[in-house]
Design a protein around this motif. Structure first.
Motif, mmCIF file in Angstrom:
data_model
loop_
_atom_site.group_PDB
_atom_site.id
_atom_site.type_symbol
_atom_site.label_atom_id
_atom_site.label_comp_id
_atom_site.label_asym_id
_atom_site.label_seq_id
_atom_site.Cartn_x
_atom_site.Cartn_y
_atom_site.Cartn_z
ATOM 1 N N GLU A 2 0.882 -1.249 0.003
ATOM 2 C CA GLU A 2 -0.015 -0.005 0.036
ATOM 3 C C GLU A 2 0.772 1.365 0.018
ATOM 4 O O GLU A 2 2.056 1.095 0.545
ATOM 5 N N THR A 3 0.469 2.200 -0.739
ATOM 6 C CA THR A 3 1.153 3.417 -0.782
ATOM 7 C C THR A 3 0.220 4.701 -0.429
ATOM 8 O O THR A 3 -1.039 4.677 -0.797
ATOM 9 N N GLN A 4 0.666 5.547 0.135
ATOM 10 C CA GLN A 4 -0.001 6.938 0.431
ATOM 11 C C GLN A 4 1.237 8.157 0.139
ATOM 12 O O GLN A 4 2.119 8.008 0.553
ATOM 13 N N SER A 6 1.758 12.471 0.470
ATOM 14 C CA SER A 6 1.202 13.618 1.127
ATOM 15 C C SER A 6 2.266 14.579 1.126
ATOM 16 O O SER A 6 3.497 14.305 1.298
ATOM 17 N N LYS A 15 4.414 6.904 2.013
ATOM 18 C CA LYS A 15 4.469 5.957 2.886
ATOM 19 C C LYS A 15 3.896 4.794 2.358
ATOM 20 O O LYS A 15 3.159 4.667 1.606
ATOM 21 N N ALA A 31 3.293 5.733 -7.199
ATOM 22 C CA ALA A 31 3.439 6.779 -6.046
ATOM 23 C C ALA A 31 4.605 7.506 -6.451
ATOM 24 O O ALA A 31 4.354 8.804 -5.870
#
Length: 102
Positions: A2-4, A6, A15, A31
């Motif tokens: 999973e990638t975030q 910001s 992240k 990402a």
């Protein structure tokens, strides 16, 4: 994986969570594009606190970010580094190429 992506305190933060290996290549590339598209920022941070595993292909993907950052005169910090992820990064001498924090 999973990638975030910001912005946090003027830094572009990626992240990551889960297994960071060859199978995560597409998610990482996407990402990375989102990270690069963020408004002007001073540095890049890759938060590895929730990464349970990384392999040599993950190391290569991190080097892609380092090269992109270098061309933009930015630095890359690997944060949340602990356990086996820290061991792999230490064996690969990544502390000579990145700022690494816990």
């Amino acid at each position: 994986m999973e990638t975030q992506v910001s912005l946090h305190d003027g830094k572009a933060v990626m992240k990551l969570a889960g297994r960071f290996d060859f199978n995560a290549h597409r998610e990482y590339r996407e990402a990375l594009e989102r990270l690069s598209a963020l408004p002007e920022n001073s540095d890049f941070v890759v938060d590895l606190a929730e990464v349970s595993y990384l392999d040599s292909s993950a190391l290569g993907m991190l080097l892609l970010l380092r090269d992109r950052a270098r061309h933009a005169n930015k630095s890359v910090t690997l944060s949340g580094v602990k356990g086996t992820v820290r061991q792999v990064l230490e064996i690969a001498n990544f502390s000579k190429m990145f700022a690494i924090t816990e």
